[in-house]
Design a protein around this motif. Sequence first.
Motif, PDB file in Angstrom:
ATOM      1  N   GLY A  51       0.824  -1.228   0.026  1.00  0.00           N
ATOM      2  CA  GLY A  51      -0.090   0.010  -0.111  1.00  0.00           C
ATOM      3  C   GLY A  51       0.692   1.253  -0.009  1.00  0.00           C
ATOM      4  O   GLY A  51       0.203   2.315   0.249  1.00  0.00           O
ATOM      5  N   MET A  52       2.158   1.262  -0.349  1.00  0.00           N
ATOM      6  CA  MET A  52       2.927   2.260  -0.279  1.00  0.00           C
ATOM      7  C   MET A  52       3.101   3.023  -1.754  1.00  0.00           C
ATOM      8  O   MET A  52       3.441   4.201  -1.829  1.00  0.00           O
ATOM      9  CB  MET A  52       4.299   2.036   0.187  1.00  0.00           C
ATOM     10  CG  MET A  52       4.473   1.564   1.529  1.00  0.00           C
ATOM     11  SD  MET A  52       6.234   1.123   2.112  1.00  0.00           S
ATOM     12  CE  MET A  52       5.646  -0.074   3.329  1.00  0.00           C
ATOM     13  N   VAL A  53       2.640   2.348  -2.720  1.00  0.00           N
ATOM     14  CA  VAL A  53       2.348   2.824  -4.018  1.00  0.00           C
ATOM     15  C   VAL A  53       1.268   2.468  -4.662  1.00  0.00           C
ATOM     16  O   VAL A  53       0.701   1.511  -4.225  1.00  0.00           O
ATOM     17  CB  VAL A  53       3.605   2.681  -5.025  1.00  0.00           C
ATOM     18  CG1 VAL A  53       5.259   2.908  -4.531  1.00  0.00           C
ATOM     19  CG2 VAL A  53       3.739   0.990  -5.440  1.00  0.00           C
ATOM     20  N   GLU A  54       0.897   3.270  -5.636  1.00  0.00           N
ATOM     21  CA  GLU A  54      -0.323   2.737  -6.420  1.00  0.00           C
ATOM     22  C   GLU A  54      -0.224   2.918  -7.870  1.00  0.00           C
ATOM     23  O   GLU A  54       0.627   3.879  -8.227  1.00  0.00           O
ATOM     24  CB  GLU A  54      -1.512   3.646  -5.756  1.00  0.00           C
ATOM     25  CG  GLU A  54      -1.524   4.983  -5.909  1.00  0.00           C
ATOM     26  CD  GLU A  54      -2.647   5.866  -5.371  1.00  0.00           C
ATOM     27  OE1 GLU A  54      -3.675   5.145  -5.087  1.00  0.00           O
ATOM     28  OE2 GLU A  54      -2.483   6.938  -5.378  1.00  0.00           O
ATOM     29  N   VAL A  55      -0.836   2.318  -8.585  1.00  0.00           N
ATOM     30  CA  VAL A  55      -0.936   2.478 -10.076  1.00  0.00           C
ATOM     31  C   VAL A  55      -1.766   3.648 -10.455  1.00  0.00           C
ATOM     32  O   VAL A  55      -2.867   3.546  -9.939  1.00  0.00           O
ATOM     33  CB  VAL A  55      -1.305   1.405 -10.994  1.00  0.00           C
ATOM     34  CG1 VAL A  55      -1.343   1.550 -12.295  1.00  0.00           C
ATOM     35  CG2 VAL A  55      -0.220   0.060 -10.475  1.00  0.00           C
ATOM     36  N   VAL A  56      -1.226   4.571 -11.006  1.00  0.00           N
ATOM     37  CA  VAL A  56      -2.086   5.984 -11.737  1.00  0.00           C
ATOM     38  C   VAL A  56      -2.157   5.949 -12.885  1.00  0.00           C
ATOM     39  O   VAL A  56      -2.983   7.024 -13.260  1.00  0.00           O
ATOM     40  CB  VAL A  56      -1.526   7.114 -10.901  1.00  0.00           C
ATOM     41  CG1 VAL A  56      -1.562   7.029  -9.468  1.00  0.00           C
ATOM     42  CG2 VAL A  56      -0.118   7.535 -11.446  1.00  0.00           C
ATOM     43  N   GLY A  57      -1.609   5.140 -13.686  1.00  0.00           N
ATOM     44  CA  GLY A  57      -1.808   5.123 -15.008  1.00  0.00           C
ATOM     45  C   GLY A  57      -1.279   3.818 -15.602  1.00  0.00           C
ATOM     46  O   GLY A  57      -0.452   3.121 -15.333  1.00  0.00           O
ATOM     47  N   GLU A  58      -1.847   3.391 -16.822  1.00  0.00           N
ATOM     48  CA  GLU A  58      -1.477   2.370 -17.613  1.00  0.00           C
ATOM     49  C   GLU A  58      -1.278   2.660 -19.007  1.00  0.00           C
ATOM     50  O   GLU A  58      -2.083   3.408 -19.423  1.00  0.00           O
ATOM     51  CB  GLU A  58      -2.681   1.286 -17.659  1.00  0.00           C
ATOM     52  CG  GLU A  58      -2.549   0.627 -16.070  1.00  0.00           C
ATOM     53  CD  GLU A  58      -3.417  -0.741 -15.924  1.00  0.00           C
ATOM     54  OE1 GLU A  58      -3.356  -1.409 -16.992  1.00  0.00           O
ATOM     55  OE2 GLU A  58      -3.606  -1.033 -14.660  1.00  0.00           O
ATOM     56  N   GLY A  59      -0.169   2.029 -19.852  1.00  0.00           N
ATOM     57  CA  GLY A  59       0.463   2.686 -21.051  1.00  0.00           C
ATOM     58  C   GLY A  59       0.401   1.455 -21.935  1.00  0.00           C
ATOM     59  O   GLY A  59      -0.016   0.401 -21.653  1.00  0.00           O
ATOM     60  N   ALA A  60       1.266   1.606 -22.991  1.00  0.00           N
ATOM     61  CA  ALA A  60       1.357   0.572 -23.964  1.00  0.00           C
ATOM     62  C   ALA A  60       2.196  -0.637 -23.340  1.00  0.00           C
ATOM     63  O   ALA A  60       2.810  -0.387 -22.455  1.00  0.00           O
ATOM     64  CB  ALA A  60       2.118   1.228 -25.264  1.00  0.00           C
TER      65      ALA A  60
END
Length: 167
Positions: A51-60
């Motif tokens: 829980g210390m980082v989160e995914v804020v975007g997804e790309g190619a």
Amino acid sequence: MSLRHALLGLLAVQPATGYELAQKFDVSLGTAWHASHSQIYPELARLQEAGMVEVVGEGARNSRTYAVTPAGHDEIRTWLIEGEANRNQRNETAVRWFLLALLEPEDRRAAVERELAYTEQYVAMLRQTAEALDALPRKHPFRSTVDLGLRTSTVMQQWLREQAEEA
């Protein structure tokens, strides 16, 4: 050195993909420690699970952009304020400089000159980095460490010049 904390620190400045983190790591922390992609990606997964980082975007190609969470900021703070630093270091350069006295004068001079050339290139890179950071619209949080690098490199250059004169 804690890879976990280094990654959290880099992500606290700006969200990034694993690939971008590897590049940033080499540019900013590469002289302190090398971290490979095979180390960074598993650590990102552990940080996300904790829980210390989160995914804020997804790309190619399934790339993910990570950002530090409040729990990650808390971890950085706790580590810096409450944790005791591991002051043991592996520094090949320091070992090489320690052993310079074992060389014959001509070889020693050649080794010192090579080291001096490297420090001069490194200082030039730090000056370029300082200029780039100074051109940003706001002060970069790691700008002062560039100054530290310039100061320590200046001392190293002076010492190397003394060694060259003595060889």
